[in-house]
Write a protein that holds these residues in place. Structure first.
Motif, PDB file in Angstrom:
ATOM      1  N   GLY A  93       0.817  -1.206   0.000  1.00 23.60           N
ATOM      2  CA  GLY A  93       0.000   0.000   0.000  1.00 23.60           C
ATOM      3  C   GLY A  93       0.848   1.253   0.000  1.00 23.60           C
ATOM      4  N   ASN A  94       1.884   1.273   0.832  1.00 21.30           N
ATOM      5  CA  ASN A  94       2.768   2.441   0.868  1.00 21.30           C
ATOM      6  C   ASN A  94       3.545   2.610  -0.432  1.00 21.30           C
ATOM      7  N   MET A  95       3.943   1.505  -1.048  1.00 24.53           N
ATOM      8  CA  MET A  95       4.639   1.604  -2.327  1.00 24.53           C
ATOM      9  C   MET A  95       3.705   2.165  -3.394  1.00 24.53           C
ATOM     10  N   ALA A  96       2.455   1.715  -3.408  1.00 24.83           N
ATOM     11  CA  ALA A  96       1.480   2.246  -4.366  1.00 24.83           C
ATOM     12  C   ALA A  96       1.299   3.748  -4.157  1.00 24.83           C
ATOM     13  N   ARG A  97       1.189   4.183  -2.905  1.00 21.74           N
ATOM     14  CA  ARG A  97       1.044   5.613  -2.607  1.00 21.74           C
ATOM     15  C   ARG A  97       2.244   6.406  -3.108  1.00 21.74           C
ATOM     16  N   ARG A  98       3.414   5.888  -2.814  1.00 21.82           N
ATOM     17  CA  ARG A  98       4.648   6.588  -3.204  1.00 21.82           C
ATOM     18  C   ARG A  98       4.766   6.691  -4.732  1.00 21.82           C
ATOM     19  N   LEU A  99       4.467   5.600  -5.417  1.00 22.86           N
ATOM     20  CA  LEU A  99       4.531   5.617  -6.880  1.00 22.86           C
ATOM     21  C   LEU A  99       3.521   6.602  -7.467  1.00 22.86           C
ATOM     22  N   ARG A 100       2.327   6.641  -6.903  1.00 22.24           N
ATOM     23  CA  ARG A 100       1.314   7.593  -7.387  1.00 22.24           C
ATOM     24  C   ARG A 100       1.748   9.036  -7.123  1.00 22.24           C
ATOM     25  N   ARG A 101       2.374   9.289  -5.965  1.00 18.53           N
ATOM     26  CA  ARG A 101       2.889  10.646  -5.702  1.00 18.53           C
ATOM     27  C   ARG A 101       3.931  11.035  -6.740  1.00 18.53           C
ATOM     28  N   GLY A 102       4.651  10.053  -7.253  1.00 13.30           N
ATOM     29  CA  GLY A 102       5.635  10.291  -8.308  1.00 13.30           C
ATOM     30  C   GLY A 102       5.008  10.316  -9.687  1.00 13.30           C
ATOM     31  N   ASP A 103       3.689  10.307  -9.753  1.00 19.30           N
ATOM     32  CA  ASP A 103       2.909  10.393 -10.991  1.00 19.30           C
ATOM     33  C   ASP A 103       3.076   9.181 -11.900  1.00 19.30           C
ATOM     34  N   HIS A 104       3.327   8.015 -11.283  1.00 16.67           N
ATOM     35  CA  HIS A 104       3.383   6.776 -12.051  1.00 16.67           C
ATOM     36  C   HIS A 104       1.988   6.171 -12.111  1.00 16.67           C
ATOM     37  N   ARG A 105       1.722   5.455 -13.169  1.00 12.98           N
ATOM     38  CA  ARG A 105       0.439   4.749 -13.290  1.00 12.98           C
ATOM     39  C   ARG A 105       0.545   3.435 -12.526  1.00 12.98           C
ATOM     40  N   VAL A 106      -0.346   3.239 -11.560  1.00 19.15           N
ATOM     41  CA  VAL A 106      -0.339   2.041 -10.729  1.00 19.15           C
ATOM     42  C   VAL A 106      -1.646   1.288 -10.940  1.00 19.15           C
ATOM     43  N   VAL A 107      -1.518   0.002 -11.257  1.00 16.78           N
ATOM     44  CA  VAL A 107      -2.669  -0.899 -11.297  1.00 16.78           C
ATOM     45  C   VAL A 107      -2.535  -1.770 -10.060  1.00 16.78           C
ATOM     46  N   ALA A 108      -3.507  -1.657  -9.138  1.00 18.73           N
ATOM     47  CA  ALA A 108      -3.384  -2.272  -7.818  1.00 18.73           C
ATOM     48  C   ALA A 108      -4.387  -3.397  -7.623  1.00 18.73           C
ATOM     49  N   TRP A 109      -3.924  -4.473  -6.967  1.00 18.54           N
ATOM     50  CA  TRP A 109      -4.803  -5.586  -6.636  1.00 18.54           C
ATOM     51  C   TRP A 109      -4.337  -6.257  -5.351  1.00 18.54           C
ATOM     52  N   THR A 110      -5.290  -6.685  -4.571  1.00 21.41           N
ATOM     53  CA  THR A 110      -5.066  -7.547  -3.423  1.00 21.41           C
ATOM     54  C   THR A 110      -6.317  -8.392  -3.254  1.00 21.41           C
ATOM     55  N   ARG A 111      -6.246  -9.422  -2.446  1.00 22.72           N
ATOM     56  CA  ARG A 111      -7.399 -10.316  -2.279  1.00 22.72           C
ATOM     57  C   ARG A 111      -8.606  -9.612  -1.666  1.00 22.72           C
ATOM     58  N   ASP A 112      -8.380  -8.535  -0.920  1.00 24.59           N
ATOM     59  CA  ASP A 112      -9.449  -7.790  -0.260  1.00 24.59           C
ATOM     60  C   ASP A 112      -9.906  -6.636  -1.157  1.00 24.59           C
ATOM     61  N   ALA A 113     -11.062  -6.809  -1.793  1.00 23.45           N
ATOM     62  CA  ALA A 113     -11.566  -5.799  -2.728  1.00 23.45           C
ATOM     63  C   ALA A 113     -11.761  -4.442  -2.056  1.00 23.45           C
ATOM     64  N   ALA A 114     -12.121  -4.429  -0.779  1.00 21.88           N
ATOM     65  CA  ALA A 114     -12.298  -3.161  -0.067  1.00 21.88           C
ATOM     66  C   ALA A 114     -10.978  -2.397   0.014  1.00 21.88           C
ATOM     67  N   LYS A 115      -9.880  -3.120   0.221  1.00 19.78           N
ATOM     68  CA  LYS A 115      -8.556  -2.490   0.293  1.00 19.78           C
ATOM     69  C   LYS A 115      -8.178  -1.900  -1.063  1.00 19.78           C
ATOM     70  N   VAL A 116      -8.519  -2.595  -2.125  1.00 22.21           N
ATOM     71  CA  VAL A 116      -8.269  -2.059  -3.471  1.00 22.21           C
ATOM     72  C   VAL A 116      -9.026  -0.746  -3.624  1.00 22.21           C
ATOM     73  N   GLY A 117     -10.302  -0.739  -3.214  1.00 22.10           N
ATOM     74  CA  GLY A 117     -11.118   0.466  -3.305  1.00 22.10           C
ATOM     75  C   GLY A 117     -10.538   1.630  -2.513  1.00 22.10           C
ATOM     76  N   GLU A 118      -9.991   1.344  -1.337  1.00 18.97           N
ATOM     77  CA  GLU A 118      -9.382   2.390  -0.509  1.00 18.97           C
ATOM     78  C   GLU A 118      -8.183   3.026  -1.214  1.00 18.97           C
ATOM     79  N   ILE A 119      -7.308   2.192  -1.775  1.00 20.88           N
ATOM     80  CA  ILE A 119      -6.109   2.708  -2.457  1.00 20.88           C
ATOM     81  C   ILE A 119      -6.512   3.492  -3.697  1.00 20.88           C
ATOM     82  N   VAL A 120      -7.499   2.992  -4.433  1.00 24.29           N
ATOM     83  CA  VAL A 120      -7.978   3.697  -5.627  1.00 24.29           C
ATOM     84  C   VAL A 120      -8.520   5.073  -5.237  1.00 24.29           C
ATOM     85  N   ALA A 121      -9.367   5.123  -4.204  1.00 21.60           N
ATOM     86  CA  ALA A 121      -9.971   6.389  -3.774  1.00 21.60           C
ATOM     87  C   ALA A 121      -8.919   7.360  -3.241  1.00 21.60           C
ATOM     88  N   GLU A 122      -7.961   6.834  -2.512  1.00 27.54           N
ATOM     89  CA  GLU A 122      -6.944   7.684  -1.887  1.00 27.54           C
ATOM     90  C   GLU A 122      -5.909   8.203  -2.867  1.00 27.54           C
TER      91      GLU A 122
END
Length: 111
Positions: A13-42
């Protein structure tokens, strides 16, 4: 850069946040769909519904970073390896040994 992040716990999650702050395109997935939704929204990352979906959403050659705990979570990700092409690493034991080696190196460098 386009990158897939598999596993959105503390490290992934922190790596996804950091990459997005660097304006990289991140496609995120984990077994918990709610967690995916949180990272997408954030972060504005693009969510995926499976490892295969991550691979479909990324241009070739694909870069996918897996940040999942060892054991069963790793085995499940490797079990979905059909999403990757034939050049992907398929041996779960090899991946576990590599993870142990990296951990040993990290532990050896931290005072």
């Amino acid at each position: 850069m386009d990158i897939g992040i598999i596993g959105l716990g503390r490290m992934g999650g922190n790596m996804a946040r950091r990459l997005r702050r660097g304006d990289h395109r991140v496609v995120a997935w984990t077994r918990d769909a709610a967690k995916v939704g949180e990272i997408v929204a954030e972060t504005g990352a693009e969510g995926a519904t499976s490892l295969e979906d991550v691979c479909k959403k990324l241009p070739a050659p694909r870069v996918v970073w897996s940040m999942v705990p060892s054991g069963e979570p790793t085995a499940q990700v490797i079990g979905e390896r059909g999403a990757f092409d034939e050049s992907a690493v398929h041996d779960a034991e090899l991946l576990e040994e590599a993870a142990d080696l990296v951990l040993a190196v990290v532990e050896d460098t931290i005072p």
